[in-house]
Motif scaffolding. Structure first.
Motif, PDB file in Angstrom:
ATOM      1  N   GLY A  97       0.789  -1.095  -0.047  1.00 12.99           N
ATOM      2  CA  GLY A  97      -0.060   0.041   0.110  1.00 12.99           C
ATOM      3  C   GLY A  97       0.865   1.147   0.098  1.00 12.99           C
ATOM      4  N   ARG A  98       1.996   1.190   0.761  1.00 17.06           N
ATOM      5  CA  ARG A  98       2.960   2.604   1.025  1.00 17.06           C
ATOM      6  C   ARG A  98       3.352   2.789  -0.463  1.00 17.06           C
ATOM      7  NH1 ARG A  98       1.566   6.099   4.498  1.00 17.06           N
ATOM      8  NH2 ARG A  98       2.165   5.801   6.451  1.00 17.06           N
TER       9      ARG A  98
ATOM     10  N   GLU B  93       1.026   4.354  -2.889  1.00 12.88           N
ATOM     11  CA  GLU B  93       1.070   5.638  -2.435  1.00 12.88           C
ATOM     12  C   GLU B  93       1.876   6.518  -2.974  1.00 12.88           C
ATOM     13  OE1 GLU B  93      -1.766   6.531   1.779  1.00 12.88           O
ATOM     14  OE2 GLU B  93       0.076   5.440   1.877  1.00 12.88           O
TER      15      GLU B  93
ATOM     16  N   LYS C 212       1.790   7.051  -6.496  1.00 13.63           N
ATOM     17  CA  LYS C 212       0.447   7.795  -6.928  1.00 13.63           C
ATOM     18  C   LYS C 212       1.092   9.339  -6.577  1.00 13.63           C
ATOM     19  CE  LYS C 212      -2.453   9.011  -3.991  1.00 13.63           C
ATOM     20  NZ  LYS C 212      -3.431   9.037  -2.768  1.00 13.63           N
ATOM     21  N   TRP C 213       1.712   9.577  -5.587  1.00 12.60           N
ATOM     22  CA  TRP C 213       1.984  10.905  -5.521  1.00 12.60           C
ATOM     23  C   TRP C 213       3.200  11.444  -6.463  1.00 12.60           C
ATOM     24  CZ3 TRP C 213      -0.970  14.267  -3.347  1.00 12.60           C
ATOM     25  CH2 TRP C 213      -1.835  14.012  -2.311  1.00 12.60           C
TER      26      TRP C 213
ATOM     27  N   ILE D 181       6.277  14.296  -0.611  1.00 10.00           N
ATOM     28  CA  ILE D 181       5.561  12.942  -0.336  1.00 10.00           C
ATOM     29  C   ILE D 181       5.844  12.664   1.288  1.00 10.00           C
ATOM     30  CG2 ILE D 181       5.292  10.527  -0.930  1.00 10.00           C
ATOM     31  CD1 ILE D 181       6.202  11.166  -3.513  1.00 10.00           C
TER      32      ILE D 181
ATOM     33  N   LEU E 291       2.538  12.278   3.599  1.00 11.91           N
ATOM     34  CA  LEU E 291       2.383  10.880   4.390  1.00 11.91           C
ATOM     35  C   LEU E 291       2.828  10.933   5.679  1.00 11.91           C
ATOM     36  CD1 LEU E 291       3.024   8.433   1.414  1.00 11.91           C
ATOM     37  CD2 LEU E 291       0.972   9.368   1.988  1.00 11.91           C
TER      38      LEU E 291
ATOM     39  N   ILE F 134      -2.051   2.468 -10.035  1.00 10.22           N
ATOM     40  CA  ILE F 134      -2.314   3.872  -9.657  1.00 10.22           C
ATOM     41  C   ILE F 134      -3.569   4.241 -10.702  1.00 10.22           C
ATOM     42  CG2 ILE F 134      -0.115   4.274  -8.209  1.00 10.22           C
ATOM     43  CD1 ILE F 134       0.753   5.852 -10.606  1.00 10.22           C
TER      44      ILE F 134
END
Length: 239
Positions: free
Chosen positions: A179-180, A183, A186-187, A197, A201, A237
Motif C-alpha cells: 500500500g505504501r 501511495e 501515486k504522489w 511526499i 504521508l 495507480i
C-alpha cells in the motif's frame, strides 16, 4: 504526440516487442511523427572506452554512423557529454561548449550537419544500476511543444528499457506492491518530490525513498518516470 489511449498502446507495444527490429519500426514512427529522420539508442561508456558495443539500436545515416565510431567521436561529442550533466531532455543546440576553443566538439557538430543531422533532440538515460545512456533524434531543426517533449521522454525510456531487457529473463507475473509503495508512486505521478511526499504521508525522506526503490525494483524500472508509467500501465495507480 499526445498522451492518450493510443499513446499507452504504443508504450505497451514497445514493452512487449519481441526483438530489436520491432522496436526500430516503432521508433521510426515516433521520430517521423515529430519531424526527425534518424535516431540512436545507446549506452554511454566511460571516457576512453569505445561506444559501438554499447549501441542498442540505430537508425543513423550510414556515413555518420561509420565515421562517428571510426574516429571515436563520443569523447568529443557535446551532446553525449551533456547527457552526464542532466536528467532532462534537451535540444542538441542546448549542449554547451566553447565554440571558439573546443574545436573537436565543433567539428563533431559540423560533420553531423554535413551528414544530414543539422539539429536534434536528446533524452538522457540514467538507470538505477548506474548505466548512462541516451536516445537521440536527429534531422532538421524542430520545435517540440511541451506535451510532445514529455511524450518522447517516456517513449525513449521505454525503448531503452525494453532493448536492455531483451537480454534478460522476462518478468512472468504482475508485480505486487504494498500500500505504501502504491501511495508513493501515486504522489510521484502528480509531480511530487520525495520531500513533498514525506510531508504529505508523515514519513521521513529516507522512508519514502525506501518505498520507491522497492516499487521500482518490483516493476523492473530504471527511474521515476518509468516506474510511474509502469504503475499506470498495470492500473496500480489511477490515471
Amino acid at each position: 504526440m499526445h498522451v492518450d489511449e493510443k499513446f499507452f498502446e504504443l508504450l505497451e507495444s514497445i514493452n512487449a516487442a519481441p526483438d530489436q527490429t520491432s522496436i526500430l519500426e516503432r521508433m521510426r514512427g515516433v521520430a517521423a511523427d515529430n519531424g526527425y529522420n534518424h535516431f540512436i539508442i545507446s549506452g554511454l561508456p566511460p571516457r576512453g572506452v569505445g561506444v559501438e558495443p554499447f549501441v542498442l539500436a540505430a537508425h543513423w545515416p550510414d556515413s555518420w554512423y561509420s565515421r562517428y565510431f571510426e574516429r571515436d567521436y563520443t569523447q568529443f561529442d557535446p551532446v553525449a557529454r551533456n547527457c552526464f550533466r542532466t536528467i532532462l531532455p534537451f535540444y542538441w543546440s542546448e549542449a554547451q561548449y566553447d565554440r571558439s576553443d573546443d574545436l573537436m566538439a565543433q567539428r563533431v557538430m559540423d560533420e553531423a550537419g554535413d551528414c544530414g543531422l543539422k539539429a536534434g533532440f536528446c533524452v538522457p538515460i540514467h538507470t538505477q544500476d548506474g548505466m548512462q545512456g541516451c536516445v537521440s533524434f536527429g534531422g532538421d531543426t524542430r520545435d517540440l511543444d511541451p506535451n510532445s517533449r514529455n511524450a518522447i521522454h517516456l517513449v525513449a525510456t521505454y525503448a531503452f528499457a525494453r532493448l536492455r531487457s531483451l537480454r534478460r529473463p522476462a518478468r512472468l507475473t504482475m508485480p505486487k506492491l504494498t500500500g505504501r509503495e502504491v501511495e508513493v508512486l501515486k504522489w510521484m505521478s502528480h509531480g511530487k518530490s520525495s520531500e513533498d511526499i514525506a510531508n504529505v504521508l508523515g514519513l521521513s525522506h529516507r522512508t519514502v525513498e525506501f518505498h520507491y526503490n522497492n516499487a521500482s525494483r518490483k516493476l523492473g524500472t530504471m527511474n521515476r518516470t518509468h516506474a510511474v508509467a509502469e504503475a499506470l500501465r498495470y492500473n496500480l495507480i489511477p490515471l
